[in-house]
Scaffold this active site. Structure first.
Site, PDB file in Angstrom:
ATOM      1  N   GLY A 219       0.828  -1.200   0.000  1.00 48.14           N
ATOM      2  CA  GLY A 219       0.000   0.000   0.000  1.00 48.14           C
ATOM      3  C   GLY A 219       0.858   1.243   0.000  1.00 48.14           C
ATOM      4  O   GLY A 219       2.036   1.211  -0.351  1.00 48.14           O
ATOM      5  N   ASN A 220       0.255   2.352   0.393  1.00 48.47           N
ATOM      6  CA  ASN A 220       0.972   3.619   0.439  1.00 48.47           C
ATOM      7  C   ASN A 220       0.423   4.471   1.571  1.00 48.47           C
ATOM      8  O   ASN A 220      -0.485   4.057   2.293  1.00 48.47           O
ATOM      9  CB  ASN A 220       0.887   4.351  -0.905  1.00 48.47           C
ATOM     10  CG  ASN A 220      -0.545   4.552  -1.352  1.00 48.47           C
ATOM     11  OD1 ASN A 220      -1.343   5.158  -0.657  1.00 48.47           O
ATOM     12  ND2 ASN A 220      -0.876   4.021  -2.531  1.00 48.47           N
ATOM     13  N   ALA A 221       0.969   5.666   1.717  1.00 47.80           N
ATOM     14  CA  ALA A 221       0.658   6.511   2.876  1.00 47.80           C
ATOM     15  C   ALA A 221      -0.484   7.487   2.624  1.00 47.80           C
ATOM     16  O   ALA A 221      -0.682   8.413   3.404  1.00 47.80           O
ATOM     17  CB  ALA A 221       1.915   7.290   3.280  1.00 47.80           C
ATOM     18  N   ALA A 287      -4.550   7.430  -4.611  1.00 48.29           N
ATOM     19  CA  ALA A 287      -3.165   6.966  -4.763  1.00 48.29           C
ATOM     20  C   ALA A 287      -3.220   5.460  -5.033  1.00 48.29           C
ATOM     21  O   ALA A 287      -3.234   4.643  -4.109  1.00 48.29           O
ATOM     22  CB  ALA A 287      -2.363   7.264  -3.500  1.00 48.29           C
TER      23      ALA A 287
END
Length: 426
Positions: A219-221, A287
């Site tokens: 995943g991402n932030a 995102a």
């Protein structure tokens, strides 16, 4: 000072009048008083008579540090019914009942609150709260339109649980959210211009999670804050808004918006493709993970097992923005659909983030691209942002660039929507 007020703080204290209508949501007004008081503003609370049946004057006096009155004839020597409205920099009414909306719309001055509003020359922001049937009644909607025509900002109510077992539109938004919108009305009045009435807006937000096994993912932030702020501003400007939301922080659903929850990039592509068929504007603010594990284990991968956790084979996810553009070109989506992409760029030794974004705009083929310079403590997970809106120019190799200075994500969203409405929808 709270995080919410830090991002919208003014250089000098404001004189803020908070009006409180007589509904069950009156208890939330105490939190709104604290929002402004802790930011250093001078807060005066004016409840209606009915509001004092829900929250006593002592509560508002303790939180604001100022005396509280509901009557025109209290402290008559100070001529409060004129002075408070004349001196205010901002008036915020929350909750505003159907009765209070009607009295405000017709210029009544039968208590201290309505009298103060009638003499005010500052922005007046009204946050309605009532049962769905009351909100949808033609009389209430006429009163709302009258108030807006007179220059009053009427915030769209939230959807959710109401008094009793029923739910729907009519819930008072989160007090901090009301405070941020009220300050936006003071600093960015165009945030509430009704130029998106009749438009259906589809926005993707948050990050996608690509599973490796039942407990791990790539995943991402992304916090989802920018996408939700864009949805919020669109709803306040009159649009019918749908959010296709990946994983986000615990964010309140923007007033008037509907939510489609997804997990992976492929889930998001499916949802966006389906929802885009009825949309006028698509904004890809999510995102989206570029890659996903090639295989997903059915049980947790353990250290010391036959599985090699030091190497994960990846495969590319679909490019959702490019896919939406291609579907429009193929006639599978409306030809008049406006498509706006987002690009999070870091730059490198050879190119700046803006130069990378310029290449991406041409590659994606969208109608506009919002670019951010991301990195350590920049954009992702933060409450402020900045960037550029890139607009292609006919027969010109370089796009037109509109710079967006650093500000709260709500204020940035106003600037983005201004660029979209003025250049793509006018």
């Amino acid at each position: 000072m709270t995080d919410q007020t830090r991002e919208t703080a003014h250089t000098k204290p404001l004189r803020v009048v908070i009006g409180v209508g007589g509904g069950i949501a009156a208890f939330k007004a105490a939190h709104l008083v604290r929002f402004f008081a802790e930011a250093g503003h001078d807060v005066r609370v004016i409840p209606t008579r009915s509001a004092l049946n829900f929250v006593g004057a002592a509560t508002f006096e303790a939180l604001s540090g100022n005396p509280v009155s509901a009557e025109v004839f209290d402290r008559i020597d100070e001529v409060q019914h004129v002075r408070l409205g004349q001196e205010a920099d901002l008036i915020v009414i929350a909750p505003a009942t159907a009765d209070l909306l009607a009295r405000l719309a017709h210029g009544r001055a039968d208590d201290l609150l309505t009298s103060s509003c009638l003499v005010a020359t500052c922005p007046v922001v009204v946050a309605p709260a009532m049962h769905t049937e009351m909100w949808n009644h033609p009389a209430t909607q006429d009163n709302v339109e009258t108030l807006r025509r007179h220059g009053t900002v009427v915030i769209e109510p939230a959807h959710g649980r109401l008094t009793g077992k029923d739910s729907g539109p009519g819930r008072l938004p989160d007090p901090d959210h009301i405070g941020e919108l009220a300050l936006a009305a003071l600093d960015q009045p165009e945030a509430f211009r009704r130029d998106l009435v009749g438009k259906k807006v589809l926005i993707s937000a948050g990050g996608t999670h690509e599973p490796l096994d039942p407990v791990r993912f790539l995943g991402n932030a992304s916090s989802g804050r920018q996408g939700y702020a864009l949805a919020d501003v669109a709803a306040q400007r009159g649009a019918e808004v749908t959010i296709v939301s990946g994983f986000t922080e615990e964010l309140p659903v923007p007033s008037g918006a509907s939510i489609v929850r997804v997990k992976t990039a492929r889930d998001m592509l499916t949802a966006m493709t389906e929802q885009a068929k009825e949309a006028d504007v698509v904004i890809m603010a999510a995102a989206v993970a570029d890659y996903r594990p090639a295989t997903v284990a059915g049980s947790k991968l353990k250290k010391g097992s036959a599985a090699d956790l030091t190497r994960i084979e990846l495969e590319e996810n679909p490019d959702i923005l490019k896919s939406i553009v291609q579907q429009r070109e193929a006639g599978d989506l409306p030809a008049e659909l406006t498509i706006v992409g987002f690009a999070a760029e870091t730059g490198d030794e050879e190119h700046t983030p803006l130069e990378h974004a310029t290449v991406k705009l041409a590659k994606k083929g969208c109608d506009a691209l919002v670019a951010n310079a991301v990195g350590q403590d920049k954009v992702f997970g933060q409450k402020v942002s900045s960037g550029w809106v890139l607009l292609p120019q006919d027969e010109q190799p370089e796009p037109r660039i509109i710079e967006i200075p650093e500000a709260s994500k709500l204020v940035v969203s106003v600037a983005i929507w201004n660029a979209i409405a003025d250049n793509l929808l006018s």
